[in-house]
Structures are given as C-alpha cells and as structure tokens.
Enzyme design. Structure first.
Site, short mmCIF file in Angstrom:
data_model
loop_
_atom_site.label_atom_id
_atom_site.label_comp_id
_atom_site.label_asym_id
_atom_site.label_seq_id
_atom_site.Cartn_x
_atom_site.Cartn_y
_atom_site.Cartn_z
N GLU A 119 0.87 -1.24 0.06
CA GLU A 119 0.08 0.01 0.10
C GLU A 119 0.99 1.32 0.05
OE1 GLU A 119 -3.19 -0.21 3.03
OE2 GLU A 119 -3.64 -2.40 2.24
N HIS A 231 -8.78 10.16 2.38
CA HIS A 231 -8.37 9.00 1.56
C HIS A 231 -8.54 9.37 0.17
CE1 HIS A 231 -8.32 5.08 -0.14
NE2 HIS A 231 -7.65 4.50 0.82
N ARG A 272 -0.58 8.83 1.46
CA ARG A 272 -1.77 9.16 1.17
C ARG A 272 -2.10 10.66 1.11
NH1 ARG A 272 -5.49 5.45 4.83
NH2 ARG A 272 -4.72 3.72 3.41
N HIS A 329 -11.32 10.32 6.20
CA HIS A 329 -11.22 9.04 6.46
C HIS A 329 -10.45 8.68 7.96
CE1 HIS A 329 -10.18 4.74 5.49
NE2 HIS A 329 -8.93 4.98 5.70
N ARG A 364 -0.98 9.12 8.60
CA ARG A 364 -1.00 7.78 9.08
C ARG A 364 -0.39 6.94 7.72
NH1 ARG A 364 -4.31 3.57 8.43
NH2 ARG A 364 -5.91 4.93 7.80
C1 SIN Z 1 -7.37 1.23 2.39
O1 SIN Z 1 -7.72 -0.19 2.40
O2 SIN Z 1 -7.11 1.85 1.50
C2 SIN Z 1 -7.74 1.96 3.72
C3 SIN Z 1 -6.86 1.37 4.69
C4 SIN Z 1 -6.23 2.18 5.66
O3 SIN Z 1 -7.09 2.98 6.05
O4 SIN Z 1 -5.21 2.13 6.18
#
Ligand code: SIN
Length: 486
Positions: A119, A231, A272, A329, A364
């Site tokens: 991620e 997000h 993010r 988010h 985060r």
């Molecule tokens: C996501 O799956 O994009 C969100 C996961 C998160 O907030 O860490």
C-alpha cells in the site's frame, strides 16, 4: 462482577466493540479480569468492520521493524512520536500471530505463507489481509464470537456511553445514555475516530469522535485534531455508494489513477496525503468532480467485497474506470495517551483511532491503524489491571450529562472549512460552530501555522521545521499549546 439493574462493577470497562475494544477485552479476560464491553452500534457499523486495509507488520524476509519504522516516520512528515512507532513496529508481528492463534485466517499461499500486500508509503510488501479487502470484517467477526463466549466478558449491546464517571480526580467508570453505569478500575475507550464529522467520508455514521468528546469533557487532554487524513479514492457521484472506499491495496496490485484527460497524473503509491492533495488540486484546476480509478488489470477475485459493492451500484470495475475523489477517512489526533493507553485522566484509557499516541504524526501510514488497535489494545488491557481496586463514586452514579451530537450543518462546515485546503477565514468561522469538537478541531488547525501532512493551510503553504515533532494539545478550555514529543 457485581450486578444490579443500573450499576455494574467490573475490573475493566471497555467502550467500543471494534478491533481495539474486542482485543483489549479478550486480553483483559485472559489475564483473569472481569470485563464489561459496551457496544453502541451493531457489529457491522464499527469502523474496524468496514476496514478494507490490513495489518501492517514486518513479516517479509526483506523487511524489518526498523524499515517499517522508517516508512511510518517518512509518511508521518516529521511528526511521528518515535517511542510510539518503536512499540508498534516491534509488536505488530506478535499480534498478527496472536490473531491467528485466536482463529483469524489471513490470506496465504498454498504453503501457508502469509500473502503480503503493498500500500501507499510502504517500501516493501507488508500488509496482511483476510478475505482480500474484508480484513476488518473477518477479524471483528472472529473476535466478537470469542468475546460473546467468554464468561468473564459481559457484553452490553445497544448502549451508548455519554460521560466518564469521575470521582476525586480520577475516572471510576462510565455512564451510559440510558441511565446505567459501569464502575471499573480502568475504563478503556475504543470508540473509533471522528471522520464522520465531515460530510464526505468513508466512515460509518457513528464515527463522530464520541470518545474524544467525553474524554475532553471529563478533563483529559486531546492532541493533533488538525491531522485528519483524507483517503484519495472514495467513490463519488454514484447513488447508494457515495464515499465508498476503494482500498489502496487495489492500487498496490496495479490500479492506476487518471485525470479528466485520461492521463495518469500521480504516483499512485505515494503516501496518502500526497495522492489526496494531488487529486484535490487537479479537480480544482479542471473543474472536474472525479478522477478515474482503472482497476481493469487487477484480478477481481482478490477484492471480492469491493467488486461486489461496485457491481451493486451498477459499476463494472473489470471494464470501466471508477469515479473517485478524496473523502475524510481517519483521525490521527485524539485522546492523548502514553504507550500503555493511559490518558491524562487517571483511570481513563484510550486505544485505536480515538487515541493519540503520536504514532501517526501528520499522516498515517496505510494499514498501521489495525496494527495499532491490537498492539495498544493489548498494552492498555494489561496496564489497566494495575489500577487500584478501591474505587470511589458511591453507590449512586451521577446522572449523565447529554453528549452533543453534530448537525448536518456542522458536518458540512467541517468539510468546507477544515477540508483538504484550509484558510484562516474558514477556520475562524468554524470556531463558532455549535459542536464542541468542531471548535477544538478549528482551534488546533489555526494553531498550526504551516502545511504538514494532512493539514494544509492556504496562508502557510510550507512546512515550518520549527514545528517538527510539535503536537497541538488541548486541555481545559480552547487554546491549544504546541508540545514537543519524542
Ligand atoms: C485502504 O484500504 O485503502 C484503507 C486502509 C487504511 O486506512 O489503512
């Protein structure tokens, strides 16, 4: 546990039955404590249940806790509290193993080796999933089943905490909206975040910062309320699926983002804050309302619940781009706690998104939140058992004061005035909002006269290095002060 209709006495009261609350309750019960677990919302409405991301833990051969910490700190923009980061990265792998022992089945290959996802902001595959993007659901279901079966845990469903019960400068329990009370040596708030205070959100409707509000009303300090993560990829303009999260893990498997001209415009797996901001800027420049997420090359079987939810709304992600834009988010700020979940009010603890250890800094790292729930949930449960057994408060709990609920106007005001790009004028307007937490968010955001991570100020577009590792703390009253945390 002593029990009558209106008053329960227990060792540990846990408020909130998402990942952090369930795990804290199970840890305390395993250590021999009696536990009351208060759950306001049905299981399926906790933020953990909705979580599509996984648990970040240094499990790969090429990974290490040091590398996980370095990624956490880089994402957090010189605001991560090193001591909290250290705890997280050192203990996350053990918590994953413990969850497996408790019966959670994580995705793995044929040899049983955990399948690790990628991620944004992670330099290596590090994210453990269950059922693809159904991780939160799988974990919460399993832990709930275990909690219900434990004799030491009394589950109180459909009950809303409204106030901390305080006596002689300490928290001696929790007062519920229906007039019941729980007296406990330690009260652990695991009530989730506050992202649903913003009108456009990926969160369940109950994420209204209840724990933060009641902790602050009882005299506990809050911190970092200006750091609200947006997000990048929430569905927009699709009836019935407004704000639906399309997991970053899908970009980790190759999904790409496209502007109104069809071209890619951002590094999809940057942290993010950067991706959300770049989309926001592109939408502002072009007047478009969405960008397109192209996941046609991603195996739909990897993310069955996302694909099914999109299909329900008439979208076929195997053939068309999904319209997305940023949405509120995750609250990095919350109730100030130490590394064992202790708030600044003796007897009151906080874990998970409602807490602020400083772990996430200004942004985060993806999937550090579920790791945090289990790492700090376990620590708080153990620390709570060291609280003194003799409690005050008398046999008659006080009547709980009502807790303020935000109006739609407050939610729209937060989206407008404390959104991705903030101005002094908007934040000053928000200082007048009827909702106390909205005013505190505005006060913290005004205090931080710089742009860092998720907090972007139009008048102060640069990072101020003088504010590195400084956190906005609000105690009594409204005026935050900036405190240095290591
Ligand atoms: C996501 O799956 O994009 C969100 C996961 C998160 O907030 O860490």
């Amino acid at each position: 546990m002593a029990d009558d209709d209106a008053l329960l006495t227990t060792d540990i009261a846990v408020v909130g039955a998402g990942g952090a609350g369930l795990y804290a309750a199970l840890t305390a019960a395993t250590a021999g404590a009696s536990v009351a677990l208060v759950s306001a919302t049905p299981l399926a409405q906790t933020a953990s249940y909705w979580a599509q991301g996984g648990i970040a833990a240094a499990l790969a051969i090429e990974d290490s806790p040091e590398r996980h910490l370095a990624d956490t700190e880089a994402a957090g923009r010189d605001a991560v509290r090193r001591s909290a980061g250290d705890v997280l990265v050192s203990e996350a792998a053990a918590r994953v193993a413990d969850l497996e022992r408790l019966g959670v089945r994580f995705d793995s290959d044929r040899q049983g080796v955990l399948a690790l996802g990628l991620e944004g902001g992670h330099s290596v595959r590090r994210v453990v999933h269950a059922g693809g993007s159904a991780t939160g659901r799988r974990i919460v279901r399993q832990l709930s089943a275990l909690a219900v079966d434990r004799e030491a845990i009394t589950v109180i469903e459909g009950a809303r905490a409204t106030s901390a019960w305080t006596h002689d400068g300490r928290c001696v329990g929790i007062l519920l909206e229906d007039g019941r009370a729980i007296r406990a040596r330690a009260t652990i708030l695991a009530t989730g975040g506050a992202a649903a205070l913003w009108s456009r959100t990926t969160n369940p409707p109950g994420s209204l910062g209840i724990g933060m509000s009641l902790a602050h009303a009882a005299g506990a300090q809050l911190a970092d309320l200006e750091f609200l993560q947006f997000h990048p990829t929430a569905v927009i303009g699709v009836r019935g699926r407004e704000g639906f999260l399309v997991s970053e893990a899908i970009r980790g498997e190759g999904a790409t983002l496209h502007g109104p001209d069809g071209q890619r415009f951002v590094e999809e797996l940057a942290p993010r804050d950067k991706v959300a901001r770049t989309i926001f800027q592109l939408l502002a420049e072009t007047g478009a309302t969405s960008v397109g997420l192209d996941m046609t090359d991603v195996d739909p079987a990897r993310f069955p619940n996302v694909v099914a939810a999109l299909a329900d709304a008439g979208l076929d992600p195997t053939r068309e781009r999904i319209p997305v834009s940023p949405a509120s988010h995750y609250m990095m700020g919350g109730i100030v706690t130490d590394l064992d979940g202790r708030s600044t009010l003796p007897g009151l603890y906080a874990v998970g998104e409602t807490a602020c250890t400083g772990l996430h800094g200004a942004n985060r790292l993806a999937s550090n939140s579920l790791s945090e729930c289990f790492v700090f949930g376990a620590r708080a449960a153990k620390a709570g058992l060291d609280e003194p057994e003799t409690l005050g408060g008398g046999s008659q709990p006080p009547a709980p004061p009502p807790l303020a609920h935000p109006s739609r106007a407050t939610q729209e005001a937060l989206w407008r005035d404390a959104g991705i790009l903030r101005t002094r004028e908007g934040l000053e307007r928000l200082l007048e909002d009827p909702h106390p937490l909205a005013r505190l968010i505005a006060a913290c955001a005004l205090k931080r006269q710089e742009s860092r991570g998720a907090h972007q100020r139009a008048e102060f577009p640069e990072v101020d290095p003088g504010l590195d590792h400084r956190h906005a703390i609000v105690g009594d009253g409204m005026e935050p002060r900036l405190e240095l945390w290591h």
